[in-house]
Motif scaffolding. Sequence first.
Motif, short mmCIF file in Angstrom:
data_model
loop_
_atom_site.label_atom_id
_atom_site.label_comp_id
_atom_site.label_asym_id
_atom_site.label_seq_id
_atom_site.Cartn_x
_atom_site.Cartn_y
_atom_site.Cartn_z
N GLY A 96 0.79 -1.23 0.00
CA GLY A 96 0.00 0.00 0.00
C GLY A 96 0.82 1.27 0.00
N THR A 97 2.07 1.20 -0.42
CA THR A 97 2.93 2.38 -0.37
C THR A 97 3.31 2.90 -1.75
N ASP A 98 2.62 2.45 -2.79
CA ASP A 98 2.89 2.98 -4.13
C ASP A 98 2.09 4.27 -4.33
N ARG A 99 2.42 5.02 -5.36
CA ARG A 99 1.82 6.33 -5.61
C ARG A 99 0.30 6.24 -5.82
N GLU A 100 -0.14 5.32 -6.65
CA GLU A 100 -1.56 5.23 -6.96
C GLU A 100 -2.39 4.87 -5.72
N THR A 101 -1.90 3.96 -4.90
CA THR A 101 -2.61 3.59 -3.68
C THR A 101 -2.64 4.79 -2.72
N LEU A 102 -1.55 5.52 -2.64
CA LEU A 102 -1.51 6.71 -1.79
C LEU A 102 -2.58 7.72 -2.21
N ILE A 103 -2.69 7.98 -3.49
CA ILE A 103 -3.69 8.93 -3.99
C ILE A 103 -5.10 8.44 -3.63
N ARG A 104 -5.36 7.15 -3.85
CA ARG A 104 -6.68 6.61 -3.51
C ARG A 104 -6.97 6.74 -2.02
N ARG A 105 -5.96 6.49 -1.18
CA ARG A 105 -6.15 6.61 0.27
C ARG A 105 -6.44 8.05 0.68
N PHE A 106 -5.79 9.00 0.02
CA PHE A 106 -6.07 10.41 0.29
C PHE A 106 -7.53 10.73 -0.04
N LEU A 107 -7.96 10.34 -1.23
CA LEU A 107 -9.31 10.67 -1.67
C LEU A 107 -10.38 9.89 -0.92
N ALA A 108 -9.99 8.81 -0.25
CA ALA A 108 -10.92 8.06 0.60
C ALA A 108 -10.89 8.58 2.03
N ASP A 109 -10.18 9.68 2.26
CA ASP A 109 -10.11 10.35 3.56
C ASP A 109 -9.52 9.45 4.65
N GLN A 110 -8.42 8.77 4.32
CA GLN A 110 -7.80 7.86 5.28
C GLN A 110 -6.69 8.51 6.11
N PHE A 111 -6.43 9.79 5.90
CA PHE A 111 -5.44 10.51 6.70
C PHE A 111 -6.14 11.67 7.39
N SER A 112 -5.93 11.82 8.69
CA SER A 112 -6.64 12.86 9.43
C SER A 112 -6.05 14.25 9.20
N HIS A 113 -4.72 14.36 9.22
CA HIS A 113 -4.08 15.66 9.03
C HIS A 113 -2.68 15.47 8.44
N PRO A 114 -2.62 15.09 7.16
CA PRO A 114 -1.31 14.87 6.54
C PRO A 114 -0.57 16.19 6.35
N VAL A 115 0.74 16.18 6.65
CA VAL A 115 1.53 17.41 6.53
C VAL A 115 2.73 17.27 5.58
N ARG A 116 3.15 16.05 5.30
CA ARG A 116 4.30 15.86 4.43
C ARG A 116 4.27 14.45 3.84
N ILE A 117 4.78 14.34 2.62
CA ILE A 117 4.91 13.03 1.98
C ILE A 117 6.34 12.90 1.47
N VAL A 118 6.93 11.77 1.79
CA VAL A 118 8.29 11.48 1.36
C VAL A 118 8.26 10.22 0.50
N ALA A 119 8.99 10.25 -0.59
CA ALA A 119 9.13 9.08 -1.45
C ALA A 119 10.59 8.66 -1.46
N PHE A 120 10.82 7.35 -1.60
CA PHE A 120 12.19 6.87 -1.70
C PHE A 120 12.23 5.57 -2.50
N ASN A 121 13.39 5.28 -3.00
CA ASN A 121 13.63 4.02 -3.70
C ASN A 121 15.01 3.55 -3.24
N THR A 122 15.05 2.53 -2.42
CA THR A 122 16.32 2.08 -1.84
C THR A 122 17.23 1.45 -2.88
N ALA A 123 16.66 0.79 -3.87
CA ALA A 123 17.49 0.16 -4.90
C ALA A 123 18.22 1.21 -5.74
#
Length: 103
Positions: free
Chosen positions: A37-64
């Motif tokens: 559930g940490t890919d971009r598309e799932t994140l967008i869907r979770r936002f629009l489904a109101d699953q975060f109460s007060h988001p203030v920052r988003i960080v992306a990373f790719n360890t590989a």
Amino acid sequence: MRSSPSIVPHDADRDTYLVLNDFGRLGRAWCEADEEGTDRETLIRRFLADQFSHPVRIVAFNTAEGWSRDVTVDIADELRRRFPEYDEVPLSVQKFLEIAARR
């Protein structure tokens, strides 16, 4: 010289997105999410489904690939582009967009 084994999983060559949420008096914390559930598309869907109460920052990373960055403004722009698809935009998303606009 012997090198240490990598702690990066073998299938980690993907971008991962994490949300920093403000829980008020309890402070800020990175929201839990299952690995799938940490890919971009799932994140967008979770936002629009109101699953975060007060988001203030988003960080992306790719360890590989060895990078990380603040993608708060990028995600806010993506959410704005998707507004026409939804009848109502959650209040938490509206507040997040105000925060992102100040960056």
